[in-house]
Write an enzyme that holds these catalytic residues in place. Structure first.
Site, mmCIF file in Angstrom:
data_model
loop_
_atom_site.group_PDB
_atom_site.id
_atom_site.type_symbol
_atom_site.label_atom_id
_atom_site.label_comp_id
_atom_site.label_asym_id
_atom_site.label_seq_id
_atom_site.Cartn_x
_atom_site.Cartn_y
_atom_site.Cartn_z
ATOM 1 N N GLU A 104 6.896 0.417 15.831
ATOM 2 C CA GLU A 104 7.939 0.936 14.956
ATOM 3 C C GLU A 104 8.060 2.433 15.236
ATOM 4 O O GLU A 104 7.344 2.990 16.055
ATOM 5 C CB GLU A 104 7.570 0.678 13.493
ATOM 6 C CG GLU A 104 7.499 -0.798 13.164
ATOM 7 C CD GLU A 104 7.440 -1.069 11.666
ATOM 8 O OE1 GLU A 104 6.489 -0.606 11.022
ATOM 9 O OE2 GLU A 104 8.347 -1.750 11.154
ATOM 10 N N ASN A 146 0.807 -1.235 0.000
ATOM 11 C CA ASN A 146 0.000 0.000 0.000
ATOM 12 C C ASN A 146 0.837 1.282 0.000
ATOM 13 O O ASN A 146 0.527 2.228 -0.715
ATOM 14 C CB ASN A 146 -1.005 -0.017 1.154
ATOM 15 C CG ASN A 146 -0.346 -0.134 2.496
ATOM 16 O OD1 ASN A 146 0.762 -0.642 2.615
ATOM 17 N ND2 ASN A 146 -1.018 0.333 3.519
ATOM 18 N N GLY A 151 8.908 -15.045 0.922
ATOM 19 C CA GLY A 151 8.687 -14.505 2.271
ATOM 20 C C GLY A 151 8.825 -15.606 3.309
ATOM 21 O O GLY A 151 9.473 -15.428 4.352
ATOM 22 N N CYS A 211 -3.510 1.503 6.317
ATOM 23 C CA CYS A 211 -3.998 0.796 7.511
ATOM 24 C C CYS A 211 -4.580 1.765 8.533
ATOM 25 O O CYS A 211 -5.322 1.370 9.415
ATOM 26 C CB CYS A 211 -2.862 -0.005 8.123
ATOM 27 S SG CYS A 211 -1.406 0.988 8.400
ATOM 28 N N GLU A 228 3.162 -5.323 12.318
ATOM 29 C CA GLU A 228 2.231 -4.198 12.115
ATOM 30 C C GLU A 228 1.145 -4.709 11.186
ATOM 31 O O GLU A 228 1.392 -4.911 9.998
ATOM 32 C CB GLU A 228 2.952 -3.009 11.480
ATOM 33 C CG GLU A 228 4.102 -2.463 12.279
ATOM 34 C CD GLU A 228 3.682 -1.880 13.609
ATOM 35 O OE1 GLU A 228 2.487 -1.571 13.799
ATOM 36 O OE2 GLU A 228 4.547 -1.760 14.492
HETATM 37 P P1 NDP Z 1 -0.087 -9.542 3.190
HETATM 38 O O1 NDP Z 1 -0.129 -9.971 4.589
HETATM 39 O O2 NDP Z 1 -0.753 -10.385 2.186
HETATM 40 O O3 NDP Z 1 1.422 -9.382 2.703
HETATM 41 C C1 NDP Z 1 2.397 -8.559 3.304
HETATM 42 C C2 NDP Z 1 3.774 -9.052 2.864
HETATM 43 O O4 NDP Z 1 3.990 -10.339 3.416
HETATM 44 C C3 NDP Z 1 3.932 -9.222 1.361
HETATM 45 O O5 NDP Z 1 5.267 -8.940 0.987
HETATM 46 C C4 NDP Z 1 3.595 -10.681 1.198
HETATM 47 O O6 NDP Z 1 4.037 -11.234 0.008
HETATM 48 C C5 NDP Z 1 4.296 -11.266 2.403
HETATM 49 N N1 NDP Z 1 3.844 -12.599 2.784
HETATM 50 C C6 NDP Z 1 2.669 -13.212 2.489
HETATM 51 N N2 NDP Z 1 2.659 -14.468 2.998
HETATM 52 C C7 NDP Z 1 3.843 -14.635 3.642
HETATM 53 C C8 NDP Z 1 4.440 -15.720 4.379
HETATM 54 N N3 NDP Z 1 3.834 -16.889 4.546
HETATM 55 N N4 NDP Z 1 5.660 -15.536 4.914
HETATM 56 C C9 NDP Z 1 6.303 -14.366 4.764
HETATM 57 N N5 NDP Z 1 5.821 -13.335 4.051
HETATM 58 C C10 NDP Z 1 4.597 -13.452 3.505
HETATM 59 O O7 NDP Z 1 -0.632 -8.073 3.185
HETATM 60 P P2 NDP Z 1 -0.808 -7.143 1.933
HETATM 61 O O8 NDP Z 1 0.439 -7.023 1.136
HETATM 62 O O9 NDP Z 1 -2.058 -7.591 1.259
HETATM 63 O O10 NDP Z 1 -0.980 -5.720 2.646
HETATM 64 C C11 NDP Z 1 -2.202 -5.253 3.091
HETATM 65 C C12 NDP Z 1 -2.370 -5.498 4.572
HETATM 66 O O11 NDP Z 1 -1.332 -4.866 5.282
HETATM 67 C C13 NDP Z 1 -3.642 -4.912 5.093
HETATM 68 O O12 NDP Z 1 -4.302 -5.859 5.889
HETATM 69 C C14 NDP Z 1 -3.194 -3.737 5.950
HETATM 70 O O13 NDP Z 1 -3.993 -3.421 7.008
HETATM 71 C C15 NDP Z 1 -1.862 -4.180 6.404
HETATM 72 N N6 NDP Z 1 -1.037 -3.015 6.682
HETATM 73 C C16 NDP Z 1 -0.718 -2.729 7.978
HETATM 74 C C17 NDP Z 1 0.012 -1.609 8.301
HETATM 75 C C18 NDP Z 1 0.402 -1.334 9.713
HETATM 76 O O14 NDP Z 1 1.378 -0.629 9.925
HETATM 77 N N7 NDP Z 1 -0.271 -1.835 10.712
HETATM 78 C C19 NDP Z 1 0.478 -0.684 7.277
HETATM 79 C C20 NDP Z 1 0.110 -1.079 5.948
HETATM 80 C C21 NDP Z 1 -0.618 -2.219 5.671
HETATM 81 P P3 NDP Z 1 2.960 -11.366 -1.217
HETATM 82 O O15 NDP Z 1 2.733 -9.988 -1.678
HETATM 83 O O16 NDP Z 1 3.634 -12.216 -2.197
HETATM 84 O O17 NDP Z 1 1.727 -12.019 -0.648
#
Ligand code: NDP
Length: 480
Positions: free
Chosen positions: A461, A151, A211, A283, A249
């Site tokens: 963070e 995002n 990941g 988020c 996060e």
């Molecule tokens: P995901 O949880 O799908 O993915 C986040 C990252 O983790 C991506 O790089 C993803 O790779 C990777 N990932 C997925 N599965 C695994 C695994 N098994 N092991 C290690 N890494 C993995 O989230 P999104 O990318 O869809 O992001 C959106 C989400 O993030 C929303 O729910 C949002 O709320 C949250 N968010 C939270 C924030 C905060 O600070 N609290 C800030 C911004 C977003 P891949 O893309 O290949 O799936």
């Protein structure tokens, strides 16, 4: 169209994934494939860890002043290439270019902030009567894994990388495969800034393979992850038996509470931003808007009037306020939540559909959507939609709204609009979230802690919190 081929960055060099496989990178505004993204696996992560291991002794021994200079040079490198970075971010993510520019500036600020942290982060000392002196060494954790979402791609990437490097760690990082472009460009800047080979390694690929290999690797001692709650839970379950340090996060379903003594114009203006900035894919966005009954109709009318003026479409146009949704699956997910809201009895006051702006008919655009008539306990109000969709709900009393605001599995951020100082303090105290904004939203000071409670994650963070996470405290007690 010639495809841009991205590469991993390992041991100071751009390199192809060992398996030679690539994923398709889409431009959300056009729906076209414009890049090839390495589909890295365990073997690539393993090479990255080897490079990090080789680089670690010299990097952690480097004088803090030299680390300060390198991190500052990275900040300058981002700023000198701001337009290239912002256009790449917009092409990958779908956000307006003007917004991407502000995020690139903030990414540069992160590096600048943690450059100074490298020289200013201090530890405690305690005197035990006159018998001994204790002091705390803050040593780098070692090799750390940083996994970031799609995002706010470079901004959140830099938020992890910068403190990890400042504290003397070597990094293996994976950006989201949906938005890898700016992390790829950043490696060039790091190289030009004099970051030694192997200190930062970036492997691109899928979460489930690349990941997962980072989380599984026994030599990676800490994981800083930003992403969805389900992924966070999975990572915690894998990392816990290895006793890895974890900073998670995760998601949010944030309340935005408007009391009847609020400044109506300010509250509406900021609610437009806090609901729809970055297509609602932040988020911290307030997706549940609670409005006091005495203010409800006036607030709703003014909000609808302002949202109707929001331009949806061309990310390169400075007048665009809502760009494209990051990916086709996410676009479909957001639309499915609008259908769910209708099935649950919600009335769509505006938006509610996909949009096809002229020239971008194949892109993934959704009009800013406001829904009313739902109860707090329905699925639409319980689950994270992460798109340009909000619900509005009336309330009568402070006690009632507090109950509804806290009636969620999440606890990331909350916004309160009131001119009653005592009420602001009472609410801030009672709300279950890691961040509270009063009469403002997304006013971030880099020194402040950032993170959530409940299913929004563990750890913080930002500021010194990140420096603490990326270091191990060691107490040394010396007798006089
Ligand atoms: P995901 O949880 O799908 O993915 C986040 C990252 O983790 C991506 O790089 C993803 O790779 C990777 N990932 C997925 N599965 C695994 C695994 N098994 N092991 C290690 N890494 C993995 O989230 P999104 O990318 O869809 O992001 C959106 C989400 O993030 C929303 O729910 C949002 O709320 C949250 N968010 C939270 C924030 C905060 O600070 N609290 C800030 C911004 C977003 P891949 O893309 O290949 O799936």
């Amino acid at each position: 169209m010639t495809l841009i081929t991205l590469q991993n960055y390992i041991d100071g060099n751009y390199c192809a994934p060992t398996g030679g496989q690539y994923l398709e990178g889409f431009n959300p505004a056009t729906g076209e494939v414009f890049s090839q993204v390495p589909d890295s696996r365990e073997a690539d992560v393993s090479l990255a860890v080897q490079a990090a291991k080789k680089a670690l002794p010299a990097w952690k021994a480097m004088p803090a002043d030299d680390r300060f200079r390198i991190l500052n040079a990275i900040a300058e490198g981002i700023e000198a290439n701001l337009t290239e970075f912002a256009e790449a971010e917009s092409m990958d993510q779908g956000k307006p270019v003007w917004l991407a520019k502000t995020e690139m500036q903030r990414a540069a600020q992160n590096f600048r902030f943690y450059a100074t942290a490298a020289i200013q982060f201090a530890s405690e000392s305690h005197q035990t009567d006159t018998r001994a002196i204790n002091y705390t060494l803050r040593q780098p954790v070692g090799i750390v894994g940083c996994i970031s979402p799609w995002n706010l791609p470079l901004y959140l990437f830099s938020w992890k990388i910068a403190p990890a490097l400042a504290a003397g760690n070597c990094v293996v990082a994976k950006p989201s495969e949906f938005t890898p472009y700016t992390a790829y460009l950043l490696c060039r800047i790091c190289n030009e800034a004099g970051l030694p080979a192997g200190v930062l390694n970036v492997v691109h690929g899928l979460g489930a393979s690349c990941g997962q290999a980072i989380v599984d690797h026994p030599e990676i001692k800490a994981i800083s992850f930003t992403g969805g709650t389900a992924t966070g839970k999975h990572i915690a379950s894998v990392a816990a038996p290895m006793f890895k340090k974890l900073s998670l996060e995760l998601g949010g379903k944030n309340p935005n509470i408007i009391f009847d003594d609020a400044d109506l114009e300010e509250a509406v203006k900021t609610t437009v931003r806090s609901s729809f900035l970055n297509q609602g894919e932040i988020c911290l966005c307030g997706s549940r808007v609670f409005i006091h009954t005495r203010m409800y109709e006036a607030f709703k009318a003014m909000l609808l009037e302002q949202v109707a003026k929001m331009q949806v479409g061309d990310p390169a146009d400075d007048k665009t306020r809502v760009g494209a949704i990051v990916s086709k699956p996410h676009f479909e997910k957001v639309l499915s939540y609008i259908e769910l809201a209708k099935a649950e009895g919600g009335r769509v006051l505006c938006g509610g559909t996909a949009v096809k702006p002229p020239g971008f008919e194949n892109g993934w655009f959704i009009a800013p959507t406001i829904i009313e008539g739902l109860s707090q306990s329905c699925r639409t109000n319980m689950e994270e939609i992460f798109g340009p969709v909000i619900t509005i709900m009336p309330f009568e009393t402070e006690e009632e709204v507090l109950g509804m605001a806290n009636d969620t599995a999440y606890g990331l951020a909350c916004t309160i609009w009131t001119t009653d100082l005592k009420r602001a303090h009472r609410m801030a105290e009672a709300i279950q979230s890691g961040i509270v904004w009063v009469n403002c939203w997304l006013l971030r000071d880099l020194r402040t802690p950032f993170g959530g409670v409940k299913q929004s994650g563990v750890g913080r963070e930002g500021g010194w919190e990140a420096m603490r996470f990326f270091t191990e405290p060691k107490n040394v007690c010396i007798a006089y």
